[in-house]
Design a protein around this motif. Structure first.
Motif, PDB file in Angstrom:
ATOM      1  N   GLY A 275       0.945  -0.919   0.019  1.00  0.00           N
ATOM      2  CA  GLY A 275       0.027   0.293   0.182  1.00  0.00           C
ATOM      3  C   GLY A 275       0.445   1.249   0.310  1.00  0.00           C
ATOM      4  O   GLY A 275       1.724   1.083  -0.163  1.00  0.00           O
ATOM      5  N   PRO A 276       0.240   2.473   0.512  1.00  0.00           N
ATOM      6  CA  PRO A 276      -0.925   2.813   1.265  1.00  0.00           C
ATOM      7  C   PRO A 276      -2.757   2.147   0.318  1.00  0.00           C
ATOM      8  O   PRO A 276      -3.643   1.943   0.527  1.00  0.00           O
ATOM      9  CB  PRO A 276      -1.118   3.660   1.715  1.00  0.00           C
ATOM     10  CG  PRO A 276      -0.082   4.602   0.960  1.00  0.00           C
ATOM     11  CD  PRO A 276       0.271   3.510  -0.015  1.00  0.00           C
ATOM     12  N   GLY A 277      -2.258   2.604  -1.290  1.00  0.00           N
ATOM     13  CA  GLY A 277      -3.124   2.367  -1.771  1.00  0.00           C
ATOM     14  C   GLY A 277      -3.652   0.648  -2.091  1.00  0.00           C
ATOM     15  O   GLY A 277      -2.681  -0.817  -1.930  1.00  0.00           O
ATOM     16  N   PRO A 278      -5.159   0.715  -3.466  1.00  0.00           N
ATOM     17  CA  PRO A 278      -4.858  -0.846  -3.104  1.00  0.00           C
ATOM     18  C   PRO A 278      -3.806  -1.137  -4.370  1.00  0.00           C
ATOM     19  O   PRO A 278      -3.521  -0.687  -5.011  1.00  0.00           O
ATOM     20  CB  PRO A 278      -6.497  -0.521  -4.520  1.00  0.00           C
ATOM     21  CG  PRO A 278      -6.503   0.786  -4.630  1.00  0.00           C
ATOM     22  CD  PRO A 278      -5.860   1.431  -3.354  1.00  0.00           C
ATOM     23  N   VAL A 279      -3.980  -2.771  -4.142  1.00  0.00           N
ATOM     24  CA  VAL A 279      -2.656  -3.642  -4.458  1.00  0.00           C
ATOM     25  C   VAL A 279      -3.173  -5.077  -5.061  1.00  0.00           C
ATOM     26  O   VAL A 279      -4.326  -5.215  -4.545  1.00  0.00           O
ATOM     27  CB  VAL A 279      -1.734  -4.134  -3.276  1.00  0.00           C
ATOM     28  CG1 VAL A 279      -1.626  -2.775  -3.090  1.00  0.00           C
ATOM     29  CG2 VAL A 279      -2.206  -4.401  -1.847  1.00  0.00           C
ATOM     30  N   PRO A 280      -3.192  -5.142  -6.249  1.00  0.00           N
ATOM     31  CA  PRO A 280      -3.849  -6.612  -6.398  1.00  0.00           C
ATOM     32  C   PRO A 280      -3.372  -7.780  -5.508  1.00  0.00           C
ATOM     33  O   PRO A 280      -2.379  -8.526  -5.036  1.00  0.00           O
ATOM     34  CB  PRO A 280      -2.655  -7.431  -7.747  1.00  0.00           C
ATOM     35  CG  PRO A 280      -1.539  -6.175  -7.390  1.00  0.00           C
ATOM     36  CD  PRO A 280      -1.806  -5.140  -7.177  1.00  0.00           C
ATOM     37  N   VAL A 281      -4.535  -8.464  -5.806  1.00  0.00           N
ATOM     38  CA  VAL A 281      -4.778  -9.608  -4.162  1.00  0.00           C
ATOM     39  C   VAL A 281      -5.657 -10.553  -5.204  1.00  0.00           C
ATOM     40  O   VAL A 281      -6.666 -10.341  -5.437  1.00  0.00           O
ATOM     41  CB  VAL A 281      -5.740  -9.595  -2.779  1.00  0.00           C
ATOM     42  CG1 VAL A 281      -5.357 -10.284  -1.936  1.00  0.00           C
ATOM     43  CG2 VAL A 281      -4.646  -7.762  -2.422  1.00  0.00           C
ATOM     44  N   THR A 282      -4.585 -11.877  -5.021  1.00  0.00           N
ATOM     45  CA  THR A 282      -5.009 -13.093  -4.963  1.00  0.00           C
ATOM     46  C   THR A 282      -5.366 -14.179  -3.876  1.00  0.00           C
ATOM     47  O   THR A 282      -4.543 -13.793  -3.104  1.00  0.00           O
ATOM     48  CB  THR A 282      -4.350 -13.637  -6.371  1.00  0.00           C
ATOM     49  OG1 THR A 282      -4.203 -12.837  -7.649  1.00  0.00           O
ATOM     50  CG2 THR A 282      -5.145 -15.172  -6.881  1.00  0.00           C
ATOM     51  N   LEU A 283      -6.879 -15.047  -3.744  1.00  0.00           N
ATOM     52  CA  LEU A 283      -6.941 -15.774  -2.552  1.00  0.00           C
ATOM     53  C   LEU A 283      -7.614 -16.817  -3.566  1.00  0.00           C
ATOM     54  O   LEU A 283      -8.409 -16.772  -4.758  1.00  0.00           O
ATOM     55  CB  LEU A 283      -8.738 -14.974  -2.245  1.00  0.00           C
ATOM     56  CG  LEU A 283      -7.912 -13.627  -1.559  1.00  0.00           C
ATOM     57  CD1 LEU A 283      -9.129 -12.550  -0.767  1.00  0.00           C
ATOM     58  CD2 LEU A 283      -6.448 -13.556  -0.445  1.00  0.00           C
TER      59      LEU A 283
END
Length: 210
Positions: A55-63
């Motif tokens: 961050g602090p902004g949006p980051v790519p996340v894979t779940l």
């Protein structure tokens, strides 16, 4: 004529109490700033362990949720519970206390029950996540644990039931034939305001109390 400062010999560089000199600190800082531009998030050393900083902004996340890879752009402060419910429309885990006390949001992380409200989504990456939705069989058939809850009146308003069912699955995976003490211990983190504990114990093979 020389100025006063020019007559002083240069002071030797003194390391601070951590053993890192000012020059070493500047070198380390320049590396820390350069690394995230090449390989991803900043990595800092905390108590001897490398910890990524997002961050602090949006980051790519894979779940990895129920065997599927789900992707989204999330701020690092987003919890696993909020990601499941608000981003991926998996609303089985309930948002009740939102402070890791009631267990209504229980999911399995690598087979172990956790409060989804107290786990950050970015920290749940590369882990196997199982929600109450994963227990539904072909044709929306109920899981044997869900059937047992119904047969033993183990729910009333039902709001805490998904968390109890998920925690019960973890219990039975660990103890296929649990004792009353094991049931009490393993489900101690889940609460039912309606007080259906006797039915829950009966559903899990324990003796139903009056």
């Amino acid at each position: 004529m020389k100025k006063h400062d020019e007559e002083r010999p240069p002071l030797p560089e003194q390391p601070d109490s951590s053993g890192v000199s000012r020059r070493d600190f500047l070198k380390i800082s320049s590396i820390s700033v350069a690394v995230p531009m090449v390989v991803g998030p900043t990595v800092v050393n905390v108590a001897g362990e490398e910890v990524p900083v997002y961050g602090p902004g949006p980051v790519p996340v894979t779940l990895n949720v129920n065997g599927k890879l789900l992707k989204a752009q999330l701020e690092p402060r987003v919890t696993l519970l909020d990601a499941l419910r608000d981003q991926f429309e998996l609303t089985g885990a309930k948002r009740v206390c939102d402070r890791a006390e009631c267990g209504a949001c229980t999911v399995l992380l690598d087979g172990k029950p956790v409060y989804a409200c107290s786990v950050l989504a970015v920290d749940a990456q590369n882990r196997k996540i199982e929600t109450i939705e994963s227990l539904t069989g072909p044709g929306n058939t109920l899981h044997p644990i869900q059937q047992a809850f119904i047969q033993n009146d183990a729910q009333q308003c039902g709001f805490c039931t998904p968390g109890f069912v998920v925690a019960s699955k973890a219990l039975l995976d660990k103890y296929p034939k649990p004792t009353p003490e094991q049931i009490h211990h393993e489900l101690a983190g889940n609460y039912c305001r309606c007080g259906t504990y006797a039915g829950i114990r009966a559903a899990l093979g324990g003796k139903k109390e009056a």
